[in-house]
Structures are given as structure tokens and as C-alpha cells.
Write a protein that holds these residues in place. Structure first.
Motif, PDB file in Angstrom:
ATOM      1  N   LEU A  34       0.825  -1.201   0.000  1.00  0.00           N
ATOM      2  CA  LEU A  34       0.000   0.000   0.000  1.00  0.00           C
ATOM      3  C   LEU A  34       0.865   1.260   0.000  1.00  0.00           C
ATOM      4  CD1 LEU A  34      -2.786  -1.020   2.552  1.00  0.00           C
ATOM      5  CD2 LEU A  34      -3.045  -0.742   0.093  1.00  0.00           C
ATOM      6  N   TRP A  35       1.944   1.245   0.784  1.00  0.00           N
ATOM      7  CA  TRP A  35       2.838   2.405   0.832  1.00  0.00           C
ATOM      8  C   TRP A  35       3.521   2.639  -0.515  1.00  0.00           C
ATOM      9  CZ3 TRP A  35       3.515   6.714   3.157  1.00  0.00           C
ATOM     10  CH2 TRP A  35       4.735   7.377   3.093  1.00  0.00           C
ATOM     11  N   LYS A  36       3.915   1.554  -1.163  1.00  0.00           N
ATOM     12  CA  LYS A  36       4.522   1.660  -2.482  1.00  0.00           C
ATOM     13  C   LYS A  36       3.545   2.267  -3.478  1.00  0.00           C
ATOM     14  CE  LYS A  36       6.230  -1.269  -6.253  1.00  0.00           C
ATOM     15  NZ  LYS A  36       6.480  -2.666  -6.687  1.00  0.00           N
ATOM     16  N   TYR A  37       2.291   1.806  -3.463  1.00  0.00           N
ATOM     17  CA  TYR A  37       1.275   2.349  -4.347  1.00  0.00           C
ATOM     18  C   TYR A  37       1.018   3.828  -4.046  1.00  0.00           C
ATOM     19  CZ  TYR A  37       0.021  -2.417  -5.784  1.00  0.00           C
ATOM     20  OH  TYR A  37       0.029  -3.683  -6.292  1.00  0.00           O
ATOM     21  N   PHE A  38       1.011   4.150  -2.756  1.00  0.00           N
ATOM     22  CA  PHE A  38       0.759   5.534  -2.348  1.00  0.00           C
ATOM     23  C   PHE A  38       1.801   6.473  -2.954  1.00  0.00           C
ATOM     24  CE2 PHE A  38       1.731   9.007   0.571  1.00  0.00           C
ATOM     25  CZ  PHE A  38       0.504   9.629   0.686  1.00  0.00           C
ATOM     26  N   LEU A  39       3.066   6.142  -2.785  1.00  0.00           N
ATOM     27  CA  LEU A  39       4.137   6.981  -3.327  1.00  0.00           C
ATOM     28  C   LEU A  39       4.058   7.051  -4.845  1.00  0.00           C
ATOM     29  CD1 LEU A  39       7.160   5.853  -1.105  1.00  0.00           C
ATOM     30  CD2 LEU A  39       5.771   7.926  -0.874  1.00  0.00           C
ATOM     31  N   HIS A  40       3.731   5.937  -5.466  1.00  0.00           N
ATOM     32  CA  HIS A  40       3.667   5.864  -6.923  1.00  0.00           C
ATOM     33  C   HIS A  40       2.535   6.726  -7.473  1.00  0.00           C
ATOM     34  CE1 HIS A  40       5.046   4.054 -10.591  1.00  0.00           C
ATOM     35  NE2 HIS A  40       3.832   3.602 -10.915  1.00  0.00           N
ATOM     36  N   CYS A  41       1.358   6.630  -6.861  1.00  0.00           N
ATOM     37  CA  CYS A  41       0.190   7.346  -7.376  1.00  0.00           C
ATOM     38  C   CYS A  41       0.301   8.851  -7.168  1.00  0.00           C
ATOM     39  CB  CYS A  41      -1.080   6.828  -6.695  1.00  0.00           C
ATOM     40  SG  CYS A  41      -1.508   5.136  -7.128  1.00  0.00           S
ATOM     41  N   TYR A  42       0.725   9.261  -5.983  1.00  0.00           N
ATOM     42  CA  TYR A  42       0.733  10.679  -5.665  1.00  0.00           C
ATOM     43  C   TYR A  42       1.979  11.404  -6.179  1.00  0.00           C
ATOM     44  CZ  TYR A  42      -3.482  10.115  -2.906  1.00  0.00           C
ATOM     45  OH  TYR A  42      -4.785   9.869  -2.516  1.00  0.00           O
ATOM     46  N   SER A  43       2.728  10.772  -7.060  1.00  0.00           N
ATOM     47  CA  SER A  43       3.798  11.462  -7.764  1.00  0.00           C
ATOM     48  C   SER A  43       3.246  12.279  -8.922  1.00  0.00           C
ATOM     49  CB  SER A  43       4.833  10.452  -8.285  1.00  0.00           C
ATOM     50  OG  SER A  43       4.234   9.575  -9.223  1.00  0.00           O
ATOM     51  N   SER A  44       1.971  12.099  -9.263  1.00  0.00           N
ATOM     52  CA  SER A  44       1.325  12.829 -10.348  1.00  0.00           C
ATOM     53  C   SER A  44       0.746  14.145  -9.824  1.00  0.00           C
ATOM     54  CB  SER A  44       0.203  11.970 -10.955  1.00  0.00           C
ATOM     55  OG  SER A  44      -0.656  12.759 -11.743  1.00  0.00           O
ATOM     56  N   ARG A  45       1.157  15.268 -10.421  1.00  0.00           N
ATOM     57  CA  ARG A  45       0.631  16.572 -10.001  1.00  0.00           C
ATOM     58  C   ARG A  45      -0.874  16.652 -10.229  1.00  0.00           C
ATOM     59  NH1 ARG A  45      -1.354  21.065 -11.933  1.00  0.00           N
ATOM     60  NH2 ARG A  45      -1.000  23.033 -10.830  1.00  0.00           N
ATOM     61  N   THR A  46      -1.329  16.112 -11.362  1.00  0.00           N
ATOM     62  CA  THR A  46      -2.756  16.142 -11.674  1.00  0.00           C
ATOM     63  C   THR A  46      -3.562  15.419 -10.611  1.00  0.00           C
ATOM     64  OG1 THR A  46      -2.296  16.207 -14.040  1.00  0.00           O
ATOM     65  CG2 THR A  46      -4.485  15.484 -13.380  1.00  0.00           C
ATOM     66  N   LEU A  47      -3.113  14.229 -10.242  1.00  0.00           N
ATOM     67  CA  LEU A  47      -3.840  13.450  -9.238  1.00  0.00           C
ATOM     68  C   LEU A  47      -3.827  14.167  -7.887  1.00  0.00           C
ATOM     69  CD1 LEU A  47      -3.973   9.673  -8.884  1.00  0.00           C
ATOM     70  CD2 LEU A  47      -3.490  11.011  -6.851  1.00  0.00           C
ATOM     71  N   VAL A  48      -2.692  14.759  -7.529  1.00  0.00           N
ATOM     72  CA  VAL A  48      -2.609  15.478  -6.253  1.00  0.00           C
ATOM     73  C   VAL A  48      -3.572  16.658  -6.235  1.00  0.00           C
ATOM     74  CG1 VAL A  48      -1.101  16.923  -4.827  1.00  0.00           C
ATOM     75  CG2 VAL A  48      -0.245  14.762  -5.744  1.00  0.00           C
ATOM     76  N   CYS A  49      -3.648  17.374  -7.359  1.00  0.00           N
ATOM     77  CA  CYS A  49      -4.532  18.550  -7.446  1.00  0.00           C
ATOM     78  C   CYS A  49      -5.994  18.164  -7.247  1.00  0.00           C
ATOM     79  CB  CYS A  49      -4.326  19.236  -8.794  1.00  0.00           C
ATOM     80  SG  CYS A  49      -5.500  20.567  -9.121  1.00  0.00           S
ATOM     81  N   TRP A  50      -6.467  17.192  -8.030  1.00  0.00           N
ATOM     82  CA  TRP A  50      -7.863  16.791  -7.923  1.00  0.00           C
ATOM     83  C   TRP A  50      -8.152  16.116  -6.585  1.00  0.00           C
ATOM     84  CZ3 TRP A  50     -11.683  18.270 -11.122  1.00  0.00           C
ATOM     85  CH2 TRP A  50     -11.316  18.805 -12.354  1.00  0.00           C
ATOM     86  N   SER A  51      -7.196  15.377  -6.056  1.00  0.00           N
ATOM     87  CA  SER A  51      -7.383  14.742  -4.749  1.00  0.00           C
ATOM     88  C   SER A  51      -7.471  15.783  -3.642  1.00  0.00           C
ATOM     89  CB  SER A  51      -6.233  13.771  -4.463  1.00  0.00           C
ATOM     90  OG  SER A  51      -6.246  12.690  -5.359  1.00  0.00           O
ATOM     91  N   ALA A  52      -6.673  16.854  -3.771  1.00  0.00           N
ATOM     92  CA  ALA A  52      -6.727  17.918  -2.766  1.00  0.00           C
ATOM     93  C   ALA A  52      -8.105  18.566  -2.742  1.00  0.00           C
ATOM     94  CB  ALA A  52      -5.654  18.964  -3.054  1.00  0.00           C
ATOM     95  N   TRP A  53      -8.650  18.845  -3.947  1.00  0.00           N
ATOM     96  CA  TRP A  53      -9.996  19.428  -3.960  1.00  0.00           C
ATOM     97  C   TRP A  53     -11.009  18.437  -3.398  1.00  0.00           C
ATOM     98  CZ3 TRP A  53     -14.800  18.284  -5.733  1.00  0.00           C
ATOM     99  CH2 TRP A  53     -15.744  19.311  -5.635  1.00  0.00           C
ATOM    100  N   TRP A  54     -10.862  17.173  -3.764  1.00  0.00           N
ATOM    101  CA  TRP A  54     -11.759  16.114  -3.255  1.00  0.00           C
ATOM    102  C   TRP A  54     -11.812  16.150  -1.728  1.00  0.00           C
ATOM    103  CZ3 TRP A  54     -13.663  11.240  -5.568  1.00  0.00           C
ATOM    104  CH2 TRP A  54     -14.077  10.312  -4.608  1.00  0.00           C
ATOM    105  N   ALA A  55     -10.628  16.099  -1.089  1.00  0.00           N
ATOM    106  CA  ALA A  55     -10.568  16.019   0.367  1.00  0.00           C
ATOM    107  C   ALA A  55     -11.083  17.296   1.021  1.00  0.00           C
ATOM    108  CB  ALA A  55      -9.131  15.737   0.806  1.00  0.00           C
TER     109      ALA A  55
END
Length: 487
Positions: A275-296
Motif C-alpha cells: 500500500l505504501w509503495k502504491y501511495f508513493l507511486h500514485c501521488y507522484s502525479s501533479r494532476t492526481l494530487v490537485c484533484w485529490s486535494a480538492w476532493w478532500a
């Protein structure tokens, strides 16, 4: 023709292809009755009325905050338990938690007893992850889109029917709120009985081997757990491309977050490392971080408004002195939200360029609707503002869902939406502890809604500045790209 004469692979596919109907029907039946709760839009008037005879401070500042704390504390353990126990036991636990919640709502008295009630309701909310995950372990990926739409439709229909029935019984037949809770208890008991007949899955994502059906392609799923989330699934890469062409999904950094697939890991330590490996891998994307930030951020404010909207309505127009139409408002907001969600598929814009600025614009509208609810002390204005608030949020969260989930495989999808929900709950817990809880400031309901309006305004400012910077950076980059191409 004798089934034994069918080649083994073909026989396997026949069994898998026909095996989706029974679990899907049972799960839809469970979702319908678990959400068919006519008393839910009237919980606050019920607690403040003669049946419980609680004060506003007890309800808003001492009882309701327990739900937020319980949800946060249980979310991660339930997430792991759901995968380890293979979904069905957790669905049964959810049904049992709903029975306990409504039984206590009928017969429990006093602040402490109702705080325990909120704990069990928090457990019921946290275990929703099992409902939305179960069906993916029972059907092959080519059926994901169909069964997802069925299950989501069942829950929305149950909630809408429950709200309408509750409003009709209160307004036209003058039923007591206690009687509505009896109906709700009956419905969740039917849901619990249905859950017991669900087939037991043989696999899960992390703790148990994730088997793939022969010939199936990679699958991308989009989901909205909470807080009013809308679930979508794309059956194969061709459908994913069609959806992207319609709503212009961002293509930045896609290759970095697609290929998450779990190894055969059964131990807790191994699963946590994965899970930690996936976490680091997924949140390396600026796009995903941006939309996830608005989501949260937005989900935190959205849940606070929903949790205390009935309290605001009760202050504006007390149920002891006027008619209440909470059920009609909840039903209308759900239906209008469903229309908004449907319209998402027909919106054509470059989300990679204008997405953040549009989030800022709509966040301002959310802030305005909350501010209107708080300052214009008219119940009909409050109702209309609430309907628009929920509909706009459902529209935006669905767009965010597509933007995030189209880039992820099933395993990463489960992790990312779980993390986003967890962050939203952490923020909501802090907001509840500081603003609502009697241990903190313990503010009155009108002051709370002023803060929630300011909260959405702050979200809008953050995304406006980020979006403006992104657009300017992209505009500066284009002349350089044209010059290099000419050279």
C-alpha cells in the motif's frame, strides 16, 4: 447438450458469465433497503422533540460530533478488515450496525446513550466500503460497468423513496416521527437478512490472490465513496478512450500511475508495504494530487453542511411551530444531483488547462449557497440553497472522480479514494473539534455556517491562484513549443 462435453475453458466462462445475476440482485436489494430510511431527513426534529427532549447544545455540540470521530477511527481498520475478511462479513456488520442504530434511536434515552448510537452509525458509514467493493470480487471485469450502475441506482432509489415516503407520511397522514423510525428499523432489518444470503467471495485485492478472468483487459474504475459518491466503471481501454474524448481527461503523467498490480501477499506487513509503495507511486502525479486535494477539502465542508443542515432548518423554522419538508428537500436534491451527474458525460472542456479555475468558480458558488442559507433566515431560501449546494457538489465530485480514476488500475483506485476520504475525515474531525464540539468553541449553528461558507471561499481562492499560475505557465510554454517546432 451435456455440459460435461463443453471444453473446460468455455465451461468456466459460462459459469462466470451467468454467476453475476444472483449476487448483483442480492446486493441491490440490500442497498435499496439499507437506504430506505424514511426517518433520516427528520432525525434532528425527532431528537429535539418530546420523544428525546434533548437541547440543541446536547444534539449539535455533544452527540453529532461523535459520528465524525468514530468514522475517522474506524475507517482504516475497516478498510483492511474488508479485504482480509472478503467483504461479505463486513456488509453483514454494516447491516447489524444499522439495526443497532435505529433500535437505539427508538428506545435509548440521554446524551451518553445517543453518543453510543452515533458510534454505531459511524461504524455503519465506515463499512460502506464493503458494499461498493464486494461486487467486483464476484463478477468478471467486463461486467463492472453494468453492475456498478445497478448497485448505485439501488442505493439512490432507496434513499429517494425513503425521503418521499417520510414526507408523505408526515405531511398528509400526520404520522409521528417515532413511527417513521419503526419503518426505518424494519427496512434495515430486511437489508441485514438479505446480506446473510450473499455468496462468499473467494478473492480480494490484497490479502487474497487476485484472480483475473481469461481474456479480460485492464480495467479502470471510478468511484465516490461518502459521502454522496457516484460510481462508474469502464469495461476496457476502448471505452476509457471514448470517455476521455468526451470530457477531455487530463493526459499528464498517466503512464506513471497506471500499472499497479498486487503481488501474492497475504501478511499484514507485506500488504502495508504494498500500500505504501502504491501511495508513493500514485501521488507522484501533479494532476492526481490537485484533484485529490480538492476532493478532500470539499468533501470535508460538504459533510459538515449535510450533518448540520437539519439543525439550521430547525432554528430557522422550528418543527414545533411550522410544517417541515425535509424529506422533499432531500429527495429533490438527490434527483437534481443525479441529473447533474448524468450531464457530466456531455461536458466538453480541456480539464488539464481550465480544471482548477473551474473548481475555483464552482467553489465560490458553493460558498455563496452556504452563506445564503446562513444569512437569509427564510426556510424556503434555505431549502433551495441546499438543493443547489448538493447538486453542484455532486457534479464536481463526479468530474474529480473521472479525472482521478481514469488514470488508475483497480488496486490503486481503492487506495487513492481511501486516502482521499481519510484526509477529508481528518480535516472534518479537526473542524468538528474546534468549531462544533463543546470541548472546543461549541459555536451556535449560525456561526458554524458562516465558517463553512468562509471555508469554501478559502478553497476557491487556493484553486484560483493555482489555476491562474498553471494557465499562465502553459501560455508561456506554447510560444517556445511553436518556435522549436518551426526550427
Amino acid at each position: 447438450m451435456d455440459l460435461n462435453e463443453v471444453p473446460s475453458k468455455r465451461k468456466s466462462r459460462l459459469v462466470q458469465g451467468g454467476g453475476w445475476l444472483v449476487p448483483t440482485c442480492l446486493l441491490c436489494t440490500y442497498g435499496f433497503f439499507a437506504n430506505l430510511r424514511p426517518s433520516e431527513p427528520f432525525v434532528t426534529p425527532y431528537l429535539l422533540g418530546p420523544d428525546k427532549n434533548l437541547t440543541e447544545r446536547q444534539v449539535f455540540n455533544e452527540i453529532y460530533p461523535v459520528w465524525t470521530y468514530s468514522y475517522l477511527a474506524l475507517l482504516f481498520p475497516v478498510f483492511l478488515a474488508t479485504d482480509y475478511l472478503r467483504y461479505k462479513p463486513v456488509i453483514v456488520l454494516q447491516g447489524l450496525s444499522l439495526i443497532i442504530t435505529w433500535f437505539m434511536l427508538l428506545y435509548a434515552q440521554g446524551t451518553l446513550a445517543l453518543q453510543f448510537l452515533e458510534f454505531f452509525y459511524g461504524m455503519a458509514t465506515a463499512t460502506e466500503v464493503a458494499y461498493y467493493s464486494y461486487i467486483y470480487s464476484m463478477v468478471k471485469p467486463s461486467m463492472y460497468q453494468k453492475v456498478t450502475s445497478y448497485c448505485r441506482t439501488a442505493t439512490l432509489t432507496g434513499f429517494t423513496v425513503g425521503s418521499v415516503v417520510g414526507q408523505i407520511l408526515v405531511s398528509l397522514t400526520n404520522w409521528s416521527l417515532f413511527s417513521l423510525n419503526v419503518i426505518s428499523l424494519t427496512c434495515v432489518s430486511i437489508a441485514f437478512a438479505t446480506a446473510c444470503f450473499l455468496p462468499m467471495p473467494t478473492k480480494s485485492l490484497f490479502f487474497h490472490k487476485n484472480l483475473h478472468y481469461p481474456g479480460d483487459k485492464e480495467v479502470y474504475i471510478s468511484d465516490n465513496s461518502h459521502m454522496d459518491s457516484n460510481k462508474y466503471a469502464l469495461a476496457d481501454s476502448t471505452e476509457a478512450e471514448e470517455i476521455e474524448s468526451r470530457i477531455a481527461l487530463n493526459s499528464e503523467n498517466r503512464s506513471d500511475v497506471k500499472n499497479c498490480s498486487p503481488k501474492n501477499s497475504n501478511g499484514l506487513q507485506s500488504v502495508l508495504k504494498t500500500l505504501w509503495k502504491y501511495f508513493l507511486h500514485c501521488y507522484s502525479s501533479r494532476t492526481l494530487v490537485c484533484w485529490s486535494a480538492w476532493w478532500a477539502l470539499s468533501t470535508c465542508g460538504y459533510c459538515q453542511v449535510l450533518n448540520y443542515a437539519q439543525g439550521l432548518w430547525e432554528k430557522v423554522a422550528p418543527s414545533s411551530h411550522s410544517d417541515i419538508y425535509n424529506g422533499s428537500v432531500e429527495a429533490a436534491s438527490t434527483l437534481l444531483g443525479a441529473v447533474a451527474v448524468f450531464a457530466v458525460g456531455y461536458i466538453k472542456t480541456s480539464w488539464s488547462t481550465w480544471g482548477e479555475l473551474l473548481l475555483a468558480l464552482f467553489s465560490v458558488i458553493l460558498a455563496i449557497t452556504v452563506y445564503i442559507m446562513d444569512t437569509i433566515r427564510n426556510i424556503w431560501v434555505c431549502y433551495v440553497s441546499y438543493v443547489f449546494f448538493r447538486s453542484i457538489y455532486m457534479l464536481l465530485i463526479t468530474i474529480a472522480t473521472f479525472q482521478i480514476a481514469a488514470n488508475l488500475s483497480t488496486e490503486c483506485y481503492a487506495l487513492v479514494f481511501g486516502v482521499n476520504t481519510f484526509i477529508a475525515l481528518v480535516l472534518q474531525t479537526l473542524l468538528t473539534l474546534i468549531v462544533v464540539d463543546s470541548v472546543g468553541l461549541g459555536l451556535d449553528i449560525f456561526t458554524q455556517f458562516k465558517i463553512y461558507g468562509g471555508y469554501f471561499a478559502a478553497i476557491s481562492f487556493i484553486f484560483f491562484m493555482s489555476g491562474l499560475y498553471h494557465v499562465m505557465k502553459k501560455c508561456r510554454r506554447q510560444p517556445n513549443t511553436l518556435a522549436s517546432s518551426d526550427a
